[in-house]
Design a protein around this motif. Sequence first.
Motif, short mmCIF file in Angstrom:
data_model
loop_
_atom_site.label_atom_id
_atom_site.label_comp_id
_atom_site.label_asym_id
_atom_site.label_seq_id
_atom_site.Cartn_x
_atom_site.Cartn_y
_atom_site.Cartn_z
N LEU A 33 0.83 -1.21 0.00
CA LEU A 33 0.00 0.00 0.00
C LEU A 33 0.86 1.26 0.00
O LEU A 33 0.51 2.28 -0.60
CB LEU A 33 -0.93 0.00 1.21
N GLY A 34 2.00 1.18 0.71
CA GLY A 34 2.91 2.32 0.67
C GLY A 34 3.45 2.58 -0.72
O GLY A 34 3.55 3.73 -1.17
N VAL A 35 3.77 1.49 -1.43
CA VAL A 35 4.22 1.64 -2.82
C VAL A 35 3.09 2.20 -3.68
O VAL A 35 3.30 3.09 -4.51
CB VAL A 35 4.71 0.29 -3.37
N LEU A 36 1.89 1.67 -3.50
CA LEU A 36 0.74 2.15 -4.26
C LEU A 36 0.54 3.64 -4.07
O LEU A 36 0.30 4.39 -5.02
CB LEU A 36 -0.51 1.37 -3.84
N ASN A 37 0.64 4.08 -2.81
CA ASN A 37 0.47 5.50 -2.53
C ASN A 37 1.53 6.33 -3.24
O ASN A 37 1.24 7.38 -3.81
CB ASN A 37 0.54 5.73 -1.03
N MET A 38 2.79 5.85 -3.20
CA MET A 38 3.86 6.61 -3.85
C MET A 38 3.62 6.70 -5.35
O MET A 38 3.78 7.77 -5.97
CB MET A 38 5.20 5.95 -3.58
#
Length: 794
Positions: free
Chosen positions: A675-680
């Motif tokens: 999810l952190g990657v998705l947000n970035m």
Amino acid sequence: MSALGGVVRSGVGRRRVQTVVIGLVVMIAVTAAVLGGSLMVAAEAPFDRAFAQQHGAHLTAQFDAARTTAAQLAASATAAGVTEAAGPFPITTITPAEERGPVRPITVVGRADAGGPVDAVTVTEGRWVTGPGEIVLHGDIRLPPSLQPGVGDVLSLPDLPGGPALTVVGVARSVSETAGGWVVPEQVAALTAPGATAGYQMLYRLDASGTAAQVDAGRAAVQASVPAEALTGARSWLTTRTNSAGNTVLFVPFLIAFGVLGVLMAVLIIGNVIAGAVSTGTHRIGVLKALGFTPRQVVRAYTVQALVPAVVGALLGVVAGNLLVLPVLAQTNAVYGTSDSGVTPSVNVLVLVGALAVVAVTAWAAASRAGRLRTVEVLAVGRTPGPGRGQWAARLAARLPLPRPVTLGLAQPFARVLRSATVVAAIAFGAAAATFAVGLGASLNEVRATEKHGDVVIFPGRPMSAPPPEGGPPVEGSPRVASGPPPAPDPVAVVEAITAQAGTAGYSGVAQTEVTAAGLTSAVEALAFTGDGAASSYEMISGSWFRQPGEIVVARPFLTATGTRVGDSIVLTDHGRQIPVRIVGEVFNPESRGMQVLTAVATLAAAQPDLRAVEYFVTLTPGTDPAAYVQALNTALSSVEATAEVVEQEAEEVLIVINTLTTLLTLMLVTVAALGVLNMVVLETRERVHDLGVHKALGMTPRQTITMVVASVVVTGLIGGAVGAPVGVLMQRLTLGEMGRVTGFELPASVVDVYTPVTLALFGLGGLGIAVLGALLPAGWAARTRTATALRTE
């Protein structure tokens, strides 16, 4: 609605992807934190909490019924220092038998009910006894594999008059370990062998019991209150607590490692998501300031805008964390002997407040930075990175012999180095969690494998069968009733059958007895071996396996307890006979908590171990079918009163709990990282949406767009995996080291070194997998964006 409220509502509704990401990240992070925090609380002093919950006995005393009466024992409840007492309970010892021979004696107490002011026994399966012929067994009692304690099993007592039998109607747990089994009080007389001394048991709670001296003082007061020589034995709760630490201490370093990992990752991801959400609104902040909003109002609006989905996610996370902890804690309760509900209000409040504080502080810091900028500067900055950022990376990537969409994506992380660094850290945490979890599980399975000393076991007696109903054939699933101990088989004939059987790689015969050692106050198990296969079934830490009589091999707890080391000599004593031996090796042997002596049969020839308890463990050559081997071997053993079975290991409760937790927490942490990657990627895509429109106008296809977006996370994924895999290995080693320290063992290399270069490379590439997983959704969104829409967006 005020203007400030309208800004908040508009921001939450307009940026739906970021709103959902914030809510999901906070929810999963809070769920992991609640789960880990609740289990860490449950793992803190589990014996002490179980002892308090069950009103455990500080002093368990046994008395000679010929020297005192029940009334005198009941009066001992008023002895100095005694706060509560239970009893007297009649007590005896029984020795059930099965086809293999007699099992270990079981202390049985006559007790009408499971409750009471002291040692409130917890029934974990079945029910409490209601009449003669029934028994409730302690859940930790050690019986042979063919007669595990379970409701419906029948214990035969052929050494008592009339050969009575007891049906197991329940399984219970006593934190004080006051008995191996319980029957109704009137049953005890029939279970006492003729000529045996009858006894009573009393359970005491003391007002001061924190030290051995205080417990000894309580014992002395009790002893003074009853007739002389009536007290035949007593056990302190401190001894029981020490003995019970073997299983429970394994959880503490494990949960601390995952708890710290989860908390750090939650803080990192939440901070990254919130900071990114505010940074993408920089241009909008300039518009708000141009409309007359003060810097304080801007900061307040964006902080609340981040808190709205965060509050929803945090509340859902608290609920989910408590729901997940219930089934997991049900297993830990079975291991610890506790009765925790799983819901820990202090953990819920602390995690909820902490998560929202992180969101608020991060959003406030990011919005404050934008709020302090002058309106003209904010409007001029817009959303795209400033000129010159990452140009060196773009020029370097352009020289690579790769398709242009790939090189464009590879250069993107260098335009926002700080944001990319936080994503690298998030991916590293995810890769570290996966590496740590898999490695820890493999190590624990290796520990379990060390307890398997052969592929086939041979024991005295014929296979069990159920009694035929009314003269009919045996009924499958009926209770098994033993017919008494079998005669000892001829060891020469057994060995001849083993060595003559095709597929035999090696064998070892094991005879068991008990000896005392200098420096120890209680007896320890001694295993006497024959054959050539014993050395290969144990992991050596230092020294060598015994080669001749008079040499022994022991584990680290034995060395610690006796104050010896490899090379020292020590004296063993059996029935008054002293046996001088020399310690030639340290072995990893977790059985009996490491308090076993391994030696040759000739060393303990005078100890006369029970020949009916001799077992033979056979190691098979690779490719041999165990079932066919056993069938053929049983045919050869049919004339010598011995039976062969395939060795099968049942999963231990501790391993089940740890494997469940590692799988659950790893999936959660990997999801948070994705999810952190998705947000970035969402932030990068939105910031570069105009550039995306230009690329599409110049002919970039949807497939090339997806390739470019996915390529933008390759660098961060590879770096995160390369960092996370070694961190996971380090965590596994530190956790295993702490587990070994608290249990008193030196772990062998086979338990610690479970990673291979190939597996480490796969874990390193796992970071790339996490990154690609998080980038797929925004990549699809970018591919579907129309060119005209992207070009109109600024």
